[in-house]
Design a protein around this motif. Sequence first.
Motif, PDB file in Angstrom:
ATOM      1  N   ARG A  41       0.830  -1.207   0.000  1.00 46.31           N
ATOM      2  CA  ARG A  41       0.000   0.000   0.000  1.00 46.31           C
ATOM      3  C   ARG A  41       0.861   1.252   0.000  1.00 46.31           C
ATOM      4  O   ARG A  41       0.592   2.213  -0.729  1.00 46.31           O
ATOM      5  N   HIS A  45       1.075   4.309  -2.781  1.00 46.84           N
ATOM      6  CA  HIS A  45       0.918   5.732  -2.470  1.00 46.84           C
ATOM      7  C   HIS A  45       2.151   6.529  -2.901  1.00 46.84           C
ATOM      8  O   HIS A  45       2.014   7.649  -3.405  1.00 46.84           O
ATOM      9  N   GLU A  48       1.936   7.178  -6.578  1.00 43.11           N
ATOM     10  CA  GLU A  48       0.986   8.254  -6.867  1.00 43.11           C
ATOM     11  C   GLU A  48       1.608   9.618  -6.560  1.00 43.11           C
ATOM     12  O   GLU A  48       1.460  10.571  -7.340  1.00 43.11           O
ATOM     13  N   LEU A  49       2.290   9.723  -5.443  1.00 40.80           N
ATOM     14  CA  LEU A  49       2.939  10.978  -5.076  1.00 40.80           C
ATOM     15  C   LEU A  49       4.033  11.353  -6.067  1.00 40.80           C
ATOM     16  O   LEU A  49       4.202  12.528  -6.401  1.00 40.80           O
TER      17      LEU A  49
END
Length: 80
Positions: A41, A45, A48-49
Amino acid sequence: MNFIELLQNVGFPIACVAVLGYYIAKVQNENRQDTKEREERLLGHLEELSQTNRALLETNAVLAKDINTKLDQIVANIKA
């Protein structure tokens, strides 16, 4: 083999050690699985960042170029 049979066959101390060893192994495997899911997870993330940061970098580059162009025009008008 259940705990009672193990207890009767090898004795209380050895049976307790065997059961505790099994319990520790089970808990450790569950923790390892939880950690793996958490890492996946977090990596999602982070990706995405990273994509967001790339988009911001490109936008900032365009804005900085536009500001420099306008600043050059202002300087040219002042000198004229």
